[in-house]
Design a protein around this motif. Structure first.
Motif, PDB file in Angstrom:
ATOM      1  N   ILE A 231       0.846  -1.212   0.000  1.00 18.14           N
ATOM      2  CA  ILE A 231       0.000   0.000   0.000  1.00 18.14           C
ATOM      3  C   ILE A 231       0.873   1.251   0.000  1.00 18.14           C
ATOM      4  O   ILE A 231       0.579   2.232  -0.694  1.00 18.14           O
ATOM      5  CB  ILE A 231      -0.950  -0.009   1.221  1.00 18.14           C
ATOM      6  N   SER A 232       1.969   1.211   0.765  1.00 11.59           N
ATOM      7  CA  SER A 232       2.844   2.394   0.845  1.00 11.59           C
ATOM      8  C   SER A 232       3.470   2.725  -0.508  1.00 11.59           C
ATOM      9  O   SER A 232       3.727   3.896  -0.811  1.00 11.59           O
ATOM     10  CB  SER A 232       3.939   2.179   1.893  1.00 11.59           C
ATOM     11  N   CYS A 233       3.704   1.694  -1.353  1.00  6.63           N
ATOM     12  CA  CYS A 233       4.294   1.929  -2.676  1.00  6.63           C
ATOM     13  C   CYS A 233       3.389   2.792  -3.557  1.00  6.63           C
ATOM     14  O   CYS A 233       3.869   3.423  -4.504  1.00  6.63           O
ATOM     15  CB  CYS A 233       4.582   0.606  -3.371  1.00  6.63           C
ATOM     16  N   ILE A 234       2.107   2.829  -3.247  1.00  4.07           N
ATOM     17  CA  ILE A 234       1.164   3.639  -4.030  1.00  4.07           C
ATOM     18  C   ILE A 234       1.437   5.123  -3.850  1.00  4.07           C
ATOM     19  O   ILE A 234       1.306   5.917  -4.782  1.00  4.07           O
ATOM     20  CB  ILE A 234      -0.290   3.315  -3.619  1.00  4.07           C
ATOM     21  N   PHE A 235       1.862   5.507  -2.646  1.00  2.36           N
ATOM     22  CA  PHE A 235       1.941   6.931  -2.291  1.00  2.36           C
ATOM     23  C   PHE A 235       3.369   7.466  -2.213  1.00  2.36           C
ATOM     24  O   PHE A 235       3.565   8.666  -2.023  1.00  2.36           O
ATOM     25  CB  PHE A 235       1.256   7.151  -0.934  1.00  2.36           C
ATOM     26  N   ILE A 236       4.372   6.609  -2.359  1.00  5.90           N
ATOM     27  CA  ILE A 236       5.770   7.019  -2.219  1.00  5.90           C
ATOM     28  C   ILE A 236       6.186   7.975  -3.335  1.00  5.90           C
ATOM     29  O   ILE A 236       5.823   7.797  -4.495  1.00  5.90           O
ATOM     30  CB  ILE A 236       6.669   5.772  -2.195  1.00  5.90           C
ATOM     31  N   THR A 237       6.976   8.992  -2.949  1.00  4.53           N
ATOM     32  CA  THR A 237       7.475   9.972  -3.938  1.00  4.53           C
ATOM     33  C   THR A 237       8.996  10.144  -3.887  1.00  4.53           C
ATOM     34  O   THR A 237       9.538  11.005  -4.577  1.00  4.53           O
ATOM     35  CB  THR A 237       6.805  11.342  -3.710  1.00  4.53           C
TER      36      THR A 237
ATOM     37  N   ALA B 142       1.370 -10.169 -13.079  1.00  3.65           N
ATOM     38  CA  ALA B 142       2.087  -8.890 -12.989  1.00  3.65           C
ATOM     39  C   ALA B 142       2.670  -8.479 -14.339  1.00  3.65           C
ATOM     40  O   ALA B 142       2.635  -7.298 -14.712  1.00  3.65           O
ATOM     41  CB  ALA B 142       3.194  -8.987 -11.941  1.00  3.65           C
ATOM     42  N   LEU B 143       3.213  -9.458 -15.092  1.00  2.66           N
ATOM     43  CA  LEU B 143       3.789  -9.148 -16.397  1.00  2.66           C
ATOM     44  C   LEU B 143       2.717  -8.776 -17.420  1.00  2.66           C
ATOM     45  O   LEU B 143       2.977  -8.017 -18.363  1.00  2.66           O
ATOM     46  CB  LEU B 143       4.597 -10.337 -16.920  1.00  2.66           C
TER      47      LEU B 143
ATOM     48  N   PRO C 177       3.068  -3.778 -17.697  1.00  3.75           N
ATOM     49  CA  PRO C 177       3.514  -2.920 -18.797  1.00  3.75           C
ATOM     50  C   PRO C 177       2.409  -2.033 -19.383  1.00  3.75           C
ATOM     51  O   PRO C 177       2.704  -1.074 -20.087  1.00  3.75           O
ATOM     52  CB  PRO C 177       4.003  -3.930 -19.853  1.00  3.75           C
ATOM     53  N   PHE C 178       1.157  -2.367 -19.100  1.00  4.82           N
ATOM     54  CA  PHE C 178       0.049  -1.702 -19.783  1.00  4.82           C
ATOM     55  C   PHE C 178      -0.778  -0.783 -18.889  1.00  4.82           C
ATOM     56  O   PHE C 178      -1.764  -0.195 -19.348  1.00  4.82           O
ATOM     57  CB  PHE C 178      -0.867  -2.766 -20.414  1.00  4.82           C
ATOM     58  N   VAL C 179      -0.401  -0.673 -17.620  1.00  8.43           N
ATOM     59  CA  VAL C 179      -1.094   0.254 -16.714  1.00  8.43           C
ATOM     60  C   VAL C 179      -0.063   1.166 -16.067  1.00  8.43           C
ATOM     61  O   VAL C 179       1.146   0.947 -16.176  1.00  8.43           O
ATOM     62  CB  VAL C 179      -1.886  -0.500 -15.614  1.00  8.43           C
TER      63      VAL C 179
ATOM     64  N   ASN D  34       0.340  -0.902  -8.470  1.00  8.88           N
ATOM     65  CA  ASN D  34       0.490  -1.100  -7.025  1.00  8.88           C
ATOM     66  C   ASN D  34      -0.861  -1.222  -6.316  1.00  8.88           C
ATOM     67  O   ASN D  34      -0.990  -1.990  -5.359  1.00  8.88           O
ATOM     68  CB  ASN D  34       1.310   0.045  -6.433  1.00  8.88           C
ATOM     69  N   ILE D  35      -1.849  -0.487  -6.763  1.00 10.58           N
ATOM     70  CA  ILE D  35      -3.198  -0.618  -6.195  1.00 10.58           C
ATOM     71  C   ILE D  35      -3.735  -2.021  -6.453  1.00 10.58           C
ATOM     72  O   ILE D  35      -4.312  -2.666  -5.566  1.00 10.58           O
ATOM     73  CB  ILE D  35      -4.147   0.442  -6.792  1.00 10.58           C
ATOM     74  N   PHE D  36      -3.529  -2.495  -7.670  1.00 11.18           N
ATOM     75  CA  PHE D  36      -4.003  -3.827  -8.053  1.00 11.18           C
ATOM     76  C   PHE D  36      -3.355  -4.910  -7.185  1.00 11.18           C
ATOM     77  O   PHE D  36      -4.040  -5.786  -6.644  1.00 11.18           O
ATOM     78  CB  PHE D  36      -3.692  -4.061  -9.532  1.00 11.18           C
ATOM     79  N   ILE D  37      -2.030  -4.859  -7.031  1.00  9.33           N
ATOM     80  CA  ILE D  37      -1.330  -5.891  -6.266  1.00  9.33           C
ATOM     81  C   ILE D  37      -1.723  -5.844  -4.789  1.00  9.33           C
ATOM     82  O   ILE D  37      -1.935  -6.885  -4.151  1.00  9.33           O
ATOM     83  CB  ILE D  37       0.196  -5.743  -6.432  1.00  9.33           C
ATOM     84  N   ALA D  38      -1.842  -4.639  -4.220  1.00  8.52           N
ATOM     85  CA  ALA D  38      -2.245  -4.510  -2.806  1.00  8.52           C
ATOM     86  C   ALA D  38      -3.634  -5.110  -2.582  1.00  8.52           C
ATOM     87  O   ALA D  38      -3.880  -5.774  -1.562  1.00  8.52           O
ATOM     88  CB  ALA D  38      -2.223  -3.046  -2.398  1.00  8.52           C
ATOM     89  N   THR D  39      -4.536  -4.911  -3.536  1.00 12.11           N
ATOM     90  CA  THR D  39      -5.890  -5.463  -3.424  1.00 12.11           C
ATOM     91  C   THR D  39      -5.859  -6.984  -3.444  1.00 12.11           C
ATOM     92  O   THR D  39      -6.542  -7.646  -2.648  1.00 12.11           O
ATOM     93  CB  THR D  39      -6.775  -4.945  -4.572  1.00 12.11           C
TER      94      THR D  39
END
Length: 474
Positions: free
Chosen positions: A100-106, A160-161, A165-167, A173-178
């Protein structure tokens, strides 16, 4: 007691499939760098103000595996203290938080830390699931059930592969966290390992689970007898184990498999898959080619599940290493030829890297990648399994870190051709050691495997003593 054999077998498969849902998300995590590193280095779809450097990219890929060495120390303790099931559930929580944190990291440094925690938890999952699966499965189905780990890992890789590449970076990251959140819910309803329950004095609970999972009263009786034998010593004396010749032989073979599977270079190839395809300068689209290769991984893992109960473990491992060797030689040859001044990739040469990568990934996923987890668990008795597998993973995780962290650097310094030729040479070395020292474990109980290892150790001791006596007589 009359048991429904088919239902018992189905229950074993259902339990192992559910626990491998955690491995599905681990596969997604392991292939996460392939599409993401390309995005971050190009700067086209990145949460950062600038493209990342080669060194930063290598730390994002590998940093967690250096941290993951610690899982081998903590893993055995967790397995013995809170059980197989709750250990798997426990490590899923920080894994979810990191994703989840990977979604918001800058910031790059923050992503390196988040990915380190994420992979740290993945290392736990890969240590815990084989132990649980091997103790849930009966000896007749341990082979096919043990290979499900690689199947679900490959399925996660393909997902994931196919999506990455297409999103956008954020959407991935949202998809994987879900998926991580959803797949952990069914694990709550699984039974714990019957051996773990028995070892903690919960004999009636262990027997109920065995009745639920085993096909006959004879199997249940024999397994409980094995539990009694293993539980005679209530606590695992790790110092005594490290002085036990049978345990040391099991540990040496387990480390051989764990380290050897990573010295084939598969992880370096897999994590940098899209980057490698782009570096070949062929006409193949890297995003499409990586999806094709990912689908082949699933097919390979299915093949492993089908053949694991028909052929011996050693036969499959040696065939697997032979195929990986051919693929790596193909890659090394391609890059060696393409180093020539003025060389232009054309015609069939466009497809040699793809064919070689397919060989590496197919034979790894259908053989050593699927069987190492199963065979590692088979080499130890239940009392020493958690400790032995954990020690093996220390070495294996360290090798993963070294190969993934320094793969880009080595290819720049020594050249891609030399790097792939080195990995191919390792296939020959590991295959030779497996052929000489690894006993066949297919179709044997844990006790039978230990008896065989005990016999080989005693035989070696006897030969050593005879040699010493003959030298004295001389």
């Amino acid at each position: 007691m009359k048991l429904n054999i088919s239902q018992c077998i189905i229950r074993q498969y259902v339990a192992v499939v559910i626990v491998n849902l955690g491995v599905l998300t681990t596969g997604m995590s392991l292939s996460w760098p392939s599409p993401v590193i390309v995005k971050l280095q190009n700067g086209t779809d990145s949460p950062f103000a600038r493209p990342i450097t080669e060194n930063e990219g290598s730390w994002i890929v590998s940093g967690g595996f250096l941290l993951g060495v610690a899982t081998s120390f903590l893993g055995g303790i967790l397995l013995d203290k809170i059980g197989r099931k709750y250990s798997i559930i426990l490590v899923s929580l920080p894994k979810l938080c990191a994703s989840i944190s990977c979604i918001f990291i800058t910031e790059v440094w923050a992503l390196i830390i988040a990915r380190a925690i994420w992979i740290f938890c993945d290392c736990f999952t890969l240590a815990f699931v084989p132990v649980y699966s091997s103790e849930i499965a009966s000896k007749e189905h341990r082979g096919s059930l043990g290979t499900l780990l690689q199947l679900f890992s490959c399925l996660g890789i393909v997902i994931a592969l196919s999506v990455g590449p297409f999103v956008s970076y954020k959407a991935l990251n949202i998809f994987i966290a879900t998926v991580i959140a959803v797949t952990n819910v069914p694990i709550l309803f699984l039974p714990d390992s019957p051996y773990y329950l028995y070892s903690k004095g919960r004999e009636e609970e262990a027997k109920k689970i065995l009745i639920f999972l085993r096909e006959s009263d004879t199997l249940i009786k024999n397994e409980i007898e094995d539990y009694k034998l293993w539980s005679q010593e209530k606590t695992v004396d790790r110092i005594a184990l490290l002085k036990n010749k049978v345990f040391l032989k099991s540990l040496s073979l387990s480390i051989l498999l764990c380290v050897g599977s990573n010295l084939t270079g598969f992880n370096a190839v897999s994590f940098y898959l899209q980057t490698i395809i782009e570096s070949t300068r062929t006409k193949l689209r890297s995003d499409i080619a990586s999806v094709v290769i990912g689908c082949i991984q699933i097919f390979a893992a299915l093949c492993a599940t089908l053949v694991s109960n028909k052929f011996g473990r050693r036969t499959i491992l040696l065939a697997s290493l032979s195929g990986i060797f051919l693929g790596l030689v193909g890659l090394g040859t391609f890059f060696k030829v393409s180093e020539s001044d003025g060389f232009v990739v054309s015609g069939f040469m466009n497809y040699i890297p793809l064919i070689s990568l397919i060989l590496v990934i197919f034979f790894y996923s259908s053989g050593i990648g699927s069987l190492i987890w199963l065979v590692m668990a088979e080499l130890f008795d239940s009392q020493s399994r958690a400790f032995g597998v954990s020690l093996s993973l220390i070495m294996g995780t360290l090798v993963i870190f070294l190969t993934t962290k320094y793969f880009p650097i080595v290819t720049l310094v020594a050249g891609a051709a030399a790097t792939y030729f080195f990995f191919s040479a390792m296939c020959v070395v590991i295959g030779s050691l497996i052929a000489i020292f690894l006993p066949e474990t297919k179709g044997k109980t844990f006790q039978e495997i230990q008896t065989e290892l005990q016999g080989s150790v005693n035989l070696k001791d006897g030969c050593d003593k005879e040699k010493q006596i003959s030298e004295v007589n001389l």
